[in-house]
Design a protein around this motif. Structure first.
Motif, PDB file in Angstrom:
ATOM      1  N   THR A  97       0.835  -1.203   0.000  1.00 21.53           N
ATOM      2  CA  THR A  97       0.000   0.000   0.000  1.00 21.53           C
ATOM      3  C   THR A  97       0.869   1.251   0.000  1.00 21.53           C
ATOM      4  OG1 THR A  97      -0.073   0.103   2.411  1.00 21.53           O
ATOM      5  CG2 THR A  97      -1.767  -1.248   1.306  1.00 21.53           C
ATOM      6  N   ALA A  98       0.210   2.388  -0.199  1.00 21.21           N
ATOM      7  CA  ALA A  98       0.934   3.662  -0.153  1.00 21.21           C
ATOM      8  C   ALA A  98       1.574   3.860   1.219  1.00 21.21           C
ATOM      9  CB  ALA A  98      -0.015   4.821  -0.474  1.00 21.21           C
ATOM     10  N   GLU A  99       0.859   3.495   2.274  1.00 21.24           N
ATOM     11  CA  GLU A  99       1.402   3.643   3.626  1.00 21.24           C
ATOM     12  C   GLU A  99       2.638   2.772   3.824  1.00 21.24           C
ATOM     13  OE1 GLU A  99      -1.375   2.627   6.640  1.00 21.24           O
ATOM     14  OE2 GLU A  99      -0.082   3.210   8.305  1.00 21.24           O
ATOM     15  N   GLY A 100       2.551   1.517   3.360  1.00 24.05           N
ATOM     16  CA  GLY A 100       3.686   0.612   3.485  1.00 24.05           C
ATOM     17  C   GLY A 100       4.873   1.067   2.659  1.00 24.05           C
ATOM     18  N   PHE A 101       4.583   1.566   1.459  1.00 20.86           N
ATOM     19  CA  PHE A 101       5.662   2.063   0.602  1.00 20.86           C
ATOM     20  C   PHE A 101       6.375   3.239   1.252  1.00 20.86           C
ATOM     21  CE2 PHE A 101       6.658   5.539  -2.369  1.00 20.86           C
ATOM     22  CZ  PHE A 101       7.810   5.011  -2.929  1.00 20.86           C
ATOM     23  N   LEU A 102       5.609   4.208   1.765  1.00 20.13           N
ATOM     24  CA  LEU A 102       6.230   5.391   2.357  1.00 20.13           C
ATOM     25  C   LEU A 102       7.059   5.029   3.579  1.00 20.13           C
ATOM     26  CD1 LEU A 102       3.328   7.986   2.002  1.00 20.13           C
ATOM     27  CD2 LEU A 102       5.466   7.924   0.730  1.00 20.13           C
ATOM     28  N   ARG A 103       6.629   4.027   4.318  1.00 20.02           N
ATOM     29  CA  ARG A 103       7.396   3.602   5.486  1.00 20.02           C
ATOM     30  C   ARG A 103       8.754   3.019   5.062  1.00 20.02           C
ATOM     31  NH1 ARG A 103       3.561   1.308   7.819  1.00 20.02           N
ATOM     32  NH2 ARG A 103       3.813  -0.767   6.911  1.00 20.02           N
ATOM     33  N   GLU A 104       8.715   2.095   4.096  1.00 18.08           N
ATOM     34  CA  GLU A 104       9.965   1.491   3.610  1.00 18.08           C
ATOM     35  C   GLU A 104      10.826   2.518   2.887  1.00 18.08           C
ATOM     36  OE1 GLU A 104      10.170  -2.305   1.661  1.00 18.08           O
ATOM     37  OE2 GLU A 104       8.109  -2.796   2.272  1.00 18.08           O
ATOM     38  N   PHE A 105      10.176   3.317   2.076  1.00 17.50           N
ATOM     39  CA  PHE A 105      10.892   4.311   1.282  1.00 17.50           C
ATOM     40  C   PHE A 105      11.562   5.349   2.190  1.00 17.50           C
ATOM     41  CE2 PHE A 105      10.724   8.075  -1.697  1.00 17.50           C
ATOM     42  CZ  PHE A 105      11.667   7.587  -2.583  1.00 17.50           C
ATOM     43  N   GLY A 106      10.862   5.773   3.219  1.00 21.90           N
ATOM     44  CA  GLY A 106      11.425   6.736   4.154  1.00 21.90           C
ATOM     45  C   GLY A 106      12.643   6.180   4.866  1.00 21.90           C
ATOM     46  N   ARG A 107      12.571   4.908   5.254  1.00 24.48           N
ATOM     47  CA  ARG A 107      13.719   4.277   5.919  1.00 24.48           C
ATOM     48  C   ARG A 107      14.918   4.223   4.974  1.00 24.48           C
ATOM     49  NH1 ARG A 107      15.692  -0.507   5.462  1.00 24.48           N
ATOM     50  NH2 ARG A 107      13.861  -1.266   4.321  1.00 24.48           N
ATOM     51  N   LEU A 108      14.665   3.841   3.716  1.00 23.39           N
ATOM     52  CA  LEU A 108      15.752   3.778   2.731  1.00 23.39           C
ATOM     53  C   LEU A 108      16.407   5.145   2.536  1.00 23.39           C
ATOM     54  CD1 LEU A 108      14.558   1.504  -0.234  1.00 23.39           C
ATOM     55  CD2 LEU A 108      16.602   1.218   1.151  1.00 23.39           C
ATOM     56  N   CYS A 109      15.581   6.167   2.355  1.00 21.64           N
ATOM     57  CA  CYS A 109      16.105   7.514   2.112  1.00 21.64           C
ATOM     58  C   CYS A 109      16.917   8.001   3.300  1.00 21.64           C
ATOM     59  CB  CYS A 109      14.956   8.489   1.824  1.00 21.64           C
ATOM     60  SG  CYS A 109      14.148   8.218   0.233  1.00 21.64           S
ATOM     61  N   SER A 110      16.425   7.749   4.515  1.00 19.10           N
ATOM     62  CA  SER A 110      17.136   8.206   5.711  1.00 19.10           C
ATOM     63  C   SER A 110      18.468   7.484   5.858  1.00 19.10           C
ATOM     64  CB  SER A 110      16.271   7.972   6.952  1.00 19.10           C
ATOM     65  OG  SER A 110      15.092   8.760   6.897  1.00 19.10           O
ATOM     66  N   GLU A 111      18.494   6.186   5.549  1.00 13.74           N
ATOM     67  CA  GLU A 111      19.750   5.441   5.637  1.00 13.74           C
ATOM     68  C   GLU A 111      20.757   5.942   4.607  1.00 13.74           C
ATOM     69  OE1 GLU A 111      18.676   1.375   5.198  1.00 13.74           O
ATOM     70  OE2 GLU A 111      17.913   1.164   7.254  1.00 13.74           O
ATOM     71  N   MET A 112      20.275   6.227   3.404  1.00 16.65           N
ATOM     72  CA  MET A 112      21.189   6.659   2.337  1.00 16.65           C
ATOM     73  C   MET A 112      21.728   8.058   2.584  1.00 16.65           C
ATOM     74  SD  MET A 112      19.166   5.288  -1.027  1.00 16.65           S
ATOM     75  CE  MET A 112      19.056   3.542  -1.431  1.00 16.65           C
TER      76      MET A 112
END
Length: 1007
Positions: A97-112
């Motif tokens: 879902t959009a919520e799940g994507f934003l959660r994973e995507f946010g974690r990826l962006c913050s790590e990078m």
């Protein structure tokens, strides 16, 4: 590349294309379908969505990262992470879902990026109506494709929004087939999704053309036999698509449209006039179109008897004085026809308003390219550079014309051009003013006081910019310079500055596009400084020092023009369909102008000669008397009169008179500023601080900040030893700044107005001394510019025992009993307190390492400034290693205030005062995750940083308190010097005397 409107260039090679299409049409006259040159018949065009019909996520991300100070490329890298199994592709296939994507995507962006990335903000921008608009050139192309009987389709890697609807900001009626990955569960470049699209179209691969902006998607389509077009920018893609289809996808003369209803002119009388002028006897129709650009004088394309003409007229209605001077346009273009300056061939000036309603002139149409987008999309970097070089060269030609030789010696007054221009545009602005714009008011006051010395007088175009030039279709050569309405005799640097406006405007600016959010090196476009040097080299002049003034004036003039356009739009007089939008743009442009005025103020100050400070003997500190400042304050020194040798080595400066000349001048400017602006504003600021709106910053404070910037009274605190190159501050020593700090201390509000208030000063000096370049870019620059505020979280209440209230301040229940209270008593907040104070070794807050983050937990209080809505940074002190040596246990982290886990409990008061809007907060940090890159200097360096930060800060506080005490004493003396008559009866009745006691003067809150 930039998003939104930067793709809508007009740089089509119309002359070449028209000839080519006529050739193709002759070969296929009577044919039922248009065919490719190779003989294959195309029956459908398939479009990708992002990057083809609307801006791509990558391009939107690039702009968003710049605006949010996120490392460049973070979003795109995170989108590509994991390939087919990454969160982005799974989101495209509706597997999450959009919520799940934003959660994973946010974690990826913050790590990078090693920082907190607000991906929700990016997703909102990507899907907003403001960004997700179909490119007009594509809309027109689709219309023409369907008009020829071909099918159209959308084949898009797409996703579902939180409302469970797919993200498709297009009119579905434009397409015969729509195929979306989130609906089908298949993404490009999987061949199955292409086959599905072809099946629904009922076509073979060779019968279709596919447009996409990504190589892998095109490669997969080509492997199936589909003809492909790589889309780098829509305009260029449409040109390639036209060549394949064999018919035009853009109709008529470029940059024209049907005449707007409010701009219609009588054709019959115009046709009669033109027949007489041209000496023709045609019976054919007169074709009339309106050019879609231009905000001032309506301009029309005319075709009559194989003659292509342009008519330019004054707008209808009552006009501002001296505006819309088409007579001057006609005169100068006629004069320049043989002077080496490329201009259209003008035919006649008609001042008879009975023909088309207002005076006008006629010239021959000059076919060529008009680049409406200054970023020049679709061109090679070397071609872009050549275009700007040609633009610079033609400007030099204009300025090299001898006005007397071409009969224009009386075209304008000699000398004093800038003062006249300032007066003219102030007058024009006042005549069209619809509301008060603070930046415009400041500029109207500032410009006449900072006029440059005019070096020479030349012809001045007045509106010289890229979209007023017609270029050759095949080489970087200017064929004609248009729009001479504002031309005169004057200072040529006005033209140079005005031609650089695009360098400082965003690509989304609707009236005059810019490219300040683009990478000029990558584009190949000269920076404004290089463009200016290029001009100076060609005309043989040294670069001017007051370039910022010329830019400030140019943006001020643009703001006045936009205001005039907006005013005319209210009455239907404006020639552009976008005129009504300009009302809100005036304020934006005026703020840009004010930014340059501020830069000019800093330049003047920094170029003042600097000398070592001098010592002096005992003296009385004499001041000019002012109701806003204490009178007769004394300062004494036991230092003897310095000998020249002693003075050359410097010494302790006891009074302002002993300061070096430039610093003394700065001191007196600050004093004057306090008297003129700060003290008079105190009553209003006090009222705001006592109102219900006190937790929001006062607009008056923000206005005074801008005035302080303009006067060079900004960031005075950074010591010379911390900033030896004077890169960030005024380059004062702590001793020199102490006198200014004392002066600012006479008002509670002055330090913030000059961006010299705690805790920001200490945090900025901390970043200058110890921060990395990345930390400075993200946090120091906004603080220096006054666009953000900060706090310093060190002081803590001592940890309570288990029996105490969770927010209790006493150390333990034993302390409660000592004061006669039972444990857990509701009156827990009245007990004496033990705190960590400013000794870093007392703190207990923890900083624990976890993967690529530090996790902080702790309880802090008396955190000044944390309640301010502008507070974006918390400088946090905590323990990373409790077992290390005592002074190596502590570390400092830079914590964004929007990081989850920061909980502000309440504001604390001092003698009942809240000190809003910054306040002093009690706050908890609960499992707050901070990227490791936010550590200052490294683990265990906190005590060292705290000592370096607190030393100068204490000097600042002391000097401000001295200034405040001086003012309090002066106010008491002024009050005590008033002799109040006492009636005889008051001696018998003392209560009557108390009623006669005069009230304190309202010169400031001394509490």
């Amino acid at each position: 590349m930039c998003v939104r409107s930067c793709f809508q260039s007009s740089c089509l090679q119309w002359a070449w294309r028209t000839a080519f299409l006529k050739h193709i049409q002759r070969r296929h006259q009577g044919s039922h379908r248009w065919t490719h040159l190779g003989g294959s018949t195309y029956r459908a065009v398939i479009f990708d969505m992002g990057g083809v019909l609307i801006p791509s996520p990558g391009r939107v991300a690039a702009e968003w990262e710049v605006q949010n100070r996120i490392p460049s490329g973070t979003i795109l890298k995170a989108l590509m992470e994991g390939g087919e199994n990454g969160p982005w592709m799974r989101f495209m296939r509706a597997e999450i879902t959009a919520e799940g994507f934003l959660r994973e995507f946010g974690r990826l962006c913050s790590e990078m990026s090693k920082t907190s990335v607000p991906v929700d903000s990016f997703f909102s921008l990507l899907t907003s109506e403001r960004v997700a608009k179909q490119f007009p050139v594509m809309t027109e192309a689709i219309t023409q494709i369907r008009a020829k009987g071909l099918q159209t389709a959308v084949l898009s890697n797409n996703f579902y929004l939180p409302n469970q609807k797919s993200f498709l900001p297009l009119d579905r009626k434009q397409f015969d087939v729509v195929v979306e990955s989130c609906v089908e569960g298949i993404c490009k470049p999987d061949p199955r999704i292409y086959k599905l699209c072809l099946e629904r179209l009922g076509l073979q691969p060779s019968e279709s053309i596919f447009l996409d902006d990504l190589g892998p998607n095109l490669k997969a389509a080509a492997s199936l036999g589909i003809h492909t077009i790589k889309v780098n920018d829509p305009e260029t893609a449409v040109k390639e698509l036209e060549a394949l289809l064999g018919f035009t996808l853009r109709l008529g003369v470029p940059n024209t449209q049907p005449v707007r209803k409010t701009m219609e002119i009588p054709k019959d009388s115009l046709k009669k006039y033109l027949k007489d002028l041209l000496g023709i006897q045609t019976t054919g129709p007169l074709e009339l179109l309106q050019f879609d650009h231009g905000q001032s004088n309506p301009t029309y394309y005319i075709r009559l008897a194989n003659r292509d003409l342009v008519l330019r007229k004054k707008p209808p209605g009552t006009l501002l004085p001296s505006a819309h001077a088409i007579e001057r346009e006609f005169r100068i273009m006629k004069a320049l026809a043989n002077a080496g300056v490329p201009v259209p061939n003008v035919l006649d000036l008609c001042e008879d308003s009975s023909v088309v309603g207002t005076p006008f002139y006629v010239m021959e149409y000059c076919p060529g390219l008009i680049y409406k987008d200054p970023s020049l999309p679709g061109l090679e970097p070397s071609h872009r550079r050549a275009i700007y070089t040609a633009m610079n060269t033609v400007l030099c030609k204009i300025h090299s014309v001898d006005p007397q030789a071409v009969g224009l010696e009386d075209y304008g007054k000699q000398g004093a051009y800038i003062p006249r221009q300032v007066r003219t545009w102030v007058k024009q602005y006042r005549a069209s003013e619809t509301s008060t714009i603070p930046a415009m008011e400041r500029l109207i006051e500032w410009l006449p006081l900072h006029l440059p010395h005019q070096q020479r007088t030349t012809l001045v175009h007045g509106d010289f910019r890229l979209d007023n030039l017609v270029f050759h279709p095949e080489k970087p050569e200017v064929l004609a310079v248009l729009d001479w309405e504002l031309s005169t005799l004057g200072d040529p640097l006005i033209d140079v500055a005005y031609s650089c406006l695009a360098h400082y405007l965003p690509s989304s600016f609707p009236v005059l596009r810019g490219f300040n959010d683009c990478d000029l090196t990558q584009l190949g476009i000269p920076a404004a400084e290089e463009y200016f040097r290029m001009y100076c080299l060609q005309v043989g002049l040294p670069p001017t020092e007051n370039w910022n003034f010329y830019m400030a004036f140019s943006f001020f003039r643009l703001a006045a023009i936009l205001q005039g356009v907006y005013r005319r739009s209210l009455t239907g007089q404006a020639s552009s369909a976008h005129a009504e939008q300009t009302g809100k743009l005036t304020e934006f442009v005026s703020n840009l102008a004010w930014d340059f005025a501020v830069k000019e103020g800093f330049r003047v100050f920094k170029e003042m000669p600097f000398k070592n400070p001098l010592t002096r003997s005992c003296h009385t500190w004499a001041r000019s008397q002012s109701q806003w400042y204490p009178i007769g304050t004394r300062s004494y020194s036991s230092v003897p009169e310095a000998s020249p040798a002693h003075a050359s080595r410097g010494g302790l400066v006891i009074s302002p008179e002993s300061l070096s000349p430039p610093v003394r001048e700065l001191y007196h400017r600050l004093k004057h500023f306090m008297e003129q602006h700060v003290y008079p504003a105190e009553p209003e600021l006090q009222s705001h601080q006592a109102s219900a709106a006190r937790w929001s910053p006062s607009p008056l404070i923000e206005d005074l900040k801008e005035k302080a910037k303009a006067e060079g009274l900004w960031n005075l605190f950074l010591p010379l030893e911390a900033d030896p190159e004077k890169k960030y501050g005024a380059g004062l020593t702590n001793v020199e700044y102490a006198h200014l700090c004392e002066l600012m201390g006479t008002s509670l509000y002055a330090p913030e107005i000059c961006n010299c208030s705690a805790p920001d000063t200490g945090n900025m000096e901390l970043l200058v001394r110890y921060g990395t370049e990345a930390q400075k870019a993200r946090w120091l620059m906004p603080l220096l510019e006054g666009k953000a505020r900060s706090c310093f979280a060190m002081t803590e209440p001592q940890v309570p025992c288990l029996g105490c209230h969770p927010l209790a301040w006493p150390c333990c229940c034993q302390a409660r009993r000592k004061h006669g209270l039972s444990t857990g008593s509701s009156d827990w907040n009245v007990l004496p307190t033990q705190v960590a104070s400013s000794d870093a070794t007392n703190i207990e807050a923890s900083i624990r390492e976890e993967d690529s983050f530090y996790v902080i937990n702790g309880h802090k209080w008396w955190i000044t400034g944390i309640l301010d809505p502008r507070c974006q940074l918390c400088v946090f002190m905590g323990k990373t290693d409790p077992h290390a040596p005592r002074h190596r246990q502590q570390s400092v982290l830079l914590v964004p205030m929007d990081t989850p886990g920061i909980k502000i409990i309440r504001p604390l008061t001092v003698y009942g005062l809240e000190d809003a809007p910054g306040g002093h907060g009690e706050v908890r940090f609960e499992h707050v995750h901070v990227p490791k890159e936010n550590m200052v200097l490294g683990p265990g360096r906190g005590f060292e940083i705290a000592q370096g930060r607190l030393g100068p800060g204490r000097i600042h506080h002391c000097m401000r308190l001295i200034g405040f005490s001086e003012r309090a004493l002066a106010l008491m003396k002024a009050r005590g010097s008033i002799i109040w008559p006492v009636p005889p009866s008051s001696t018998a009745h003392p209560e009557n005397y108390s009623a006669m006691t005069p009230p304190p003067p309202k010169f400031g809150n001394l509490g």
